[in-house]
Design a protein around this motif. Structure first.
Motif, PDB file in Angstrom:
ATOM      1  N   ARG A 195      -9.092  -4.766   6.157  1.00 43.53           N
ATOM      2  CA  ARG A 195      -7.903  -3.912   6.214  1.00 43.53           C
ATOM      3  C   ARG A 195      -6.667  -4.796   6.222  1.00 43.53           C
ATOM      4  N   ALA A 196      -5.593  -4.325   5.592  1.00 42.00           N
ATOM      5  CA  ALA A 196      -4.343  -5.089   5.546  1.00 42.00           C
ATOM      6  C   ALA A 196      -3.188  -4.236   6.043  1.00 42.00           C
ATOM      7  N   LEU A 197      -2.418  -4.788   6.977  1.00 44.02           N
ATOM      8  CA  LEU A 197      -1.200  -4.152   7.466  1.00 44.02           C
ATOM      9  C   LEU A 197      -0.009  -4.943   6.955  1.00 44.02           C
ATOM     10  N   ILE A 198       0.965  -4.256   6.381  1.00 45.08           N
ATOM     11  CA  ILE A 198       2.175  -4.935   5.907  1.00 45.08           C
ATOM     12  C   ILE A 198       3.318  -4.601   6.854  1.00 45.08           C
ATOM     13  N   LEU A 199       3.824  -5.649   7.519  1.00 41.20           N
ATOM     14  CA  LEU A 199       4.908  -5.521   8.486  1.00 41.20           C
ATOM     15  C   LEU A 199       6.223  -5.870   7.808  1.00 41.20           C
ATOM     16  N   LYS A 200       7.128  -4.913   7.779  1.00 42.54           N
ATOM     17  CA  LYS A 200       8.392  -5.088   7.071  1.00 42.54           C
ATOM     18  C   LYS A 200       9.447  -4.205   7.731  1.00 42.54           C
TER      19      LYS A 200
END
Length: 299
Positions: A195-200
């Motif tokens: 799983r990938a979380l993109i923090l922006k």
């Protein structure tokens, strides 16, 4: 682990806001973001190194702010402010045995012996690669259910990196732990995460399960007869590159119906390319900027 409405402000600057996530056992999650996006603050807040401003962190439906013993279920070593350097491995073993009630001493001794780590050696006298390997051994042997790993592969040579990854994958398969890992090397990360979380912009902007992404998303390179990109492409994709008449875009929900609509625009070139995690990250970082650029091109 369930995170509800987490917010963190440092020196009157919002670092994290409105974070709502659930981490599941047996899953490796990649935390992705540019430098300064808040990844380390996220780890420090989850592990209790920083106090929450608002929100809750729940483990087994209990608030870890109210039941401090639950923090034994979380393992994190702060790369910037860790205390390890002045101690021998023997003393660090004693510390971690006291910090984690379920610490597996037998496994620790087996792994340190297997990797030729002298117990009388001071941590600071070890190479960066050996320090990285040792920290992974501590993480595994802590028996914590949630391992927070901030750039654990950074600067490791190939052999050490292979050993670290082996320990990491064994920990998940044997004990169904949850691992949250950040890395600048997205190709490396892609090979191990579920799983990938993109923090922006202080928030988790996107939450991808890679298996689902690979099943439904496509990266397409297209050339149209004019510089005008069809509306169906702009509305259904995250544009990755736009140069002259060559458009490269990621379609996260690609279907045969969408393909037919694009091909109805009679592209001169329509070619599917391999899709990587790096592509997804780049597309999400540049999407707004690219769209603004396109608006200028089309006027």
């Amino acid at each position: 682990m369930k995170i509800e409405n987490l917010e963190k402000t440092i020196d009157h600057r919002v670092i994290l806001k409105d974070i709502n996530l659930t981490f599941y056992q047996g899953e490796i999650t990649g935390l992705i973001g540019q430098n300064g996006s808040g990844k380390t603050t996220f780890f420090r807040t989850l592990s209790g190194h920083y106090e929450l401003d608002t929100g809750k962190i729940m483990i087994d439906q209990e608030d870890i702010q109210k039941n401090k013993l639950l923090k034994q279920k979380i393992f994190y070593i702060d790369e910037q402010y860790n205390f390890l350097s002045g101690y021998t491995l023997n003393k660090l073993l004693v510390f971690y045995q006291n910090a984690y009630a379920s610490f597996n001493k037998e496994k620790y001794l087996t792994l340190t012996k297997k990797n030729n780590l002298n117990p009388n050696l001071k941590y600071r006298s070890m190479s960066k690669g050996m320090q990285g390997l040792y920290k992974m051994i501590l993480a595994i042997c802590s028996n914590a259910e949630y391992l927070l790993l901030d750039e654990p592969l950074d600067g490791l040579d190939f052999i050490v990196k292979k050993n670290v990854l082996g320990l990491l994958l064994d920990a998940v398969s044997e004990n169904s732990r949850s691992i949250i890992i950040s890395s600048h090397n997205l190709n490396e990360l892609e090979s191990i995460i579920d799983r990938a979380l993109i923090l922006k912009s202080n928030q988790i902007q996107l939450d991808y399960h890679l298996e689902t992404l690979r099943e439904h998303a496509r990266k397409i390179q297209m050339v149209f007869k004019t510089k005008k990109v069809p509306q169906v492409v702009k509305e259904n994709s995250r544009l990755l590159h736009f140069q002259g008449r060559v458009v490269t875009a990621i379609f996260e929900h690609y279907t045969e119906e969408l393909k037919a609509l694009i091909q109805a625009e009679q592209p001169v070139l329509f070619e599917e390319l391999p899709l990587t995690l790096e592509d997804v990250f780049e597309a999400n970082l540049t999407h707004e900027e690219m769209n603004n650029s396109l608006q200028g091109e089309m006027v």
